[in-house]
Design a protein around this motif. Structure first.
Motif, PDB file in Angstrom:
ATOM      1  N   ASN A  32     -49.314 -30.811 -86.244  1.00 55.46           N
ATOM      2  CA  ASN A  32     -50.303 -30.572 -85.414  1.00 55.46           C
ATOM      3  C   ASN A  32     -49.927 -30.846 -84.062  1.00 55.46           C
ATOM      4  O   ASN A  32     -50.755 -31.302 -83.315  1.00 55.46           O
ATOM      5  N   GLU A  33     -48.642 -31.035 -83.618  1.00 57.73           N
ATOM      6  CA  GLU A  33     -48.206 -31.365 -82.475  1.00 57.73           C
ATOM      7  C   GLU A  33     -47.343 -30.217 -81.908  1.00 57.73           C
ATOM      8  O   GLU A  33     -46.604 -29.545 -82.445  1.00 57.73           O
ATOM      9  N   ARG A 182     -52.264 -22.114 -76.804  1.00 56.05           N
ATOM     10  CA  ARG A 182     -52.243 -23.536 -77.154  1.00 56.05           C
ATOM     11  C   ARG A 182     -53.580 -23.678 -77.982  1.00 56.05           C
ATOM     12  O   ARG A 182     -53.537 -24.470 -78.956  1.00 56.05           O
ATOM     13  N   LYS A 186     -53.980 -25.283 -82.012  1.00 57.21           N
ATOM     14  CA  LYS A 186     -54.543 -26.512 -82.150  1.00 57.21           C
ATOM     15  C   LYS A 186     -55.711 -26.177 -83.085  1.00 57.21           C
ATOM     16  O   LYS A 186     -55.731 -27.004 -84.106  1.00 57.21           O
ATOM     17  N   LYS A 187     -56.277 -25.059 -82.933  1.00 60.30           N
ATOM     18  CA  LYS A 187     -57.419 -24.578 -83.890  1.00 60.30           C
ATOM     19  C   LYS A 187     -56.794 -24.470 -85.387  1.00 60.30           C
ATOM     20  O   LYS A 187     -57.409 -24.747 -86.416  1.00 60.30           O
ATOM     21  N   GLY A 189     -54.171 -25.837 -86.634  1.00 57.36           N
ATOM     22  CA  GLY A 189     -53.633 -27.016 -86.987  1.00 57.36           C
ATOM     23  C   GLY A 189     -52.212 -27.052 -87.345  1.00 57.36           C
ATOM     24  O   GLY A 189     -51.564 -27.722 -88.163  1.00 57.36           O
ATOM     25  N   SER A 191     -48.061 -26.814 -86.137  1.00 57.11           N
ATOM     26  CA  SER A 191     -46.792 -27.486 -85.109  1.00 57.11           C
ATOM     27  C   SER A 191     -46.190 -26.243 -84.481  1.00 57.11           C
ATOM     28  O   SER A 191     -45.982 -25.222 -85.362  1.00 57.11           O
ATOM     29  N   ASP A 207     -47.653 -31.145 -75.936  1.00 61.61           N
ATOM     30  CA  ASP A 207     -47.960 -32.858 -76.197  1.00 61.61           C
ATOM     31  C   ASP A 207     -47.067 -33.489 -76.028  1.00 61.61           C
ATOM     32  O   ASP A 207     -47.184 -34.778 -75.252  1.00 61.61           O
TER      33      ASP A 207
END
Length: 348
Positions: A32-33, A182, A186-187, A189, A191, A207
């Motif tokens: 998740n990065e 983005r 992120k939602k 999950g 990478s 990040d």
């Protein structure tokens, strides 16, 4: 410590006898990065991305995804088997397919009857469900970009790779689309690795950032770390405007400079090269005949702030101030640091 999703070490690739375009590159990407490879054109960032995807084969080094070796001189897993989503610079949507059909095409491992339903679910996540029956040429650049992202994430890949995905958009659309993409990543999950030459894009989207130059990574860190604490002259200058100056250090965290005493971010000794961002300097008024004064040679009003160009004892400085600190060209001023200068690593 949690194991990284992606682990790269010693990655090297050459195309001819002129030397490696990717030279001993190594970094990790966590779960998740969002990670950015930032650097000028020709620095090797897109080749690094293509090596991760399996579109190129390395001469040295290793690429692991979830502890699985997918790339080395001896091993090169087929790109389709790496479970990676790729968003190309030109989106590469099929012109004869609707948005829905483009996304469904990526679900080849799914039962044919289920593909449209799953594709529509992903289009909903990217805010494109209303446009599912439109052809690519009926969509704006930002809409095409979101369809391309939907196609990349629909098969639930282990990693999403994006090669300059926002470069074809105008400035306003680029900013809004970046924020949307983005949020979607992120939602979901997921990478992702973003390749870009745009400093603002990397700083606002990622990040962590790896700054590349001539096939090598010069620094990895959070946007704040690489911007405020650059380790090399290249990083300091590539991530926005900066003021560079040399000084003699005596083993303490204070140095004497043409600006007067300046605090530095770490103890140093000998001749050092320092960087201080324009927003970490300020200006004060002084009398025309006062000592230790500089003169304003240029002024750029930017609405929310003002950039001043100052000639001080033969050296040129850039100073960013808020829009309430008003000076005129040819006015005499004193330049004062607000934050410690950063000591840069120097090559032997």
């Amino acid at each position: 410590m949690e194991k990284p999703l992606l682990h790269i070490q010693g990655l090297t690739k050459s195309f001819d006898q002129s030397g490696p375009v990717v030279n001993q590159v190594g970094f990790d990407v966590g779960k998740n990065e969002i990670f950015a490879l930032l650097g000028p054109s020709g620095c090797g960032k897109t080749t690094t991305l293509r090596l991760i995807a399996g579109f190129e084969h390395c001469e040295a080094g290793e690429v692991y995804i979830e502890d699985e070796l997918v790339e080395s001189p001896q091993v090169s897993l087929n790109p389709q088997k790496r479970e990676i989503g790729f968003v190309f610079q030109d989106y590469a949507l099929f012109p004869h397919m609707t948005a829905l059909e483009n996304v469904a095409f990526s679900l080849r491992e799914v039962d044919r009857k289920k593909r449209p339903v799953l594709a529509e679910e992903v289009l909903c996540r990217t805010g494109m469900e209303k446009y599912k029956h439109r052809m690519p040429d009926e969509l704006s650049g930002g809409q095409q970009q979101r369809v391309a992202l939907a196609r990349a994430i629909a098969p639930k890949p282990r990693l999403v790779l994006m090669d300059e995905p926002f470069s074809g958009l105008d400035a306003m659309l680029r900013d809004s689309t970046r924020k949307e993409v983005r949020a979607i990543l992120k939602k979901s999950g997921m990478s992702a690795i973003l390749v870009t030459h745009d400093q603002e894009e990397a700083l606002s989207f990622a990040d962590r950032i790896a700054v590349m130059n001539n096939g090598q990574i010069e620094q990895i860190g959070t946007p704040e770390e690489v911007y405020y604490h650059p380790k090399t002259q290249f990083v300091a200058q590539f991530l926005g405007r900066t003021n560079l100056f040399r000084a003699h250090a005596d083993g303490t965290d204070n140095v004497e400079t043409r600006l007067g005493p300046v605090k530095i971010n770490r103890e140093a000794e000998g001749l050092i090269l320092c960087s201080i961002r324009p927003e970490h300097l300020t200006l004060e008024r002084c009398k025309p005949n006062g000592k230790e004064t500089g003169i304003i040679t240029g002024r750029e009003f930017r609405g929310h702030d003002i950039t001043y160009h100052v000639l001080f004892k033969g050296d040129k400085y850039i100073v960013h101030t808020d829009n309430r600190l008003l000076f005129d060209v040819d006015e005499h001023v004193i330049v004062k640091p607000l934050e410690p200068a950063v000591v840069l690593n120097q090559k032997a």
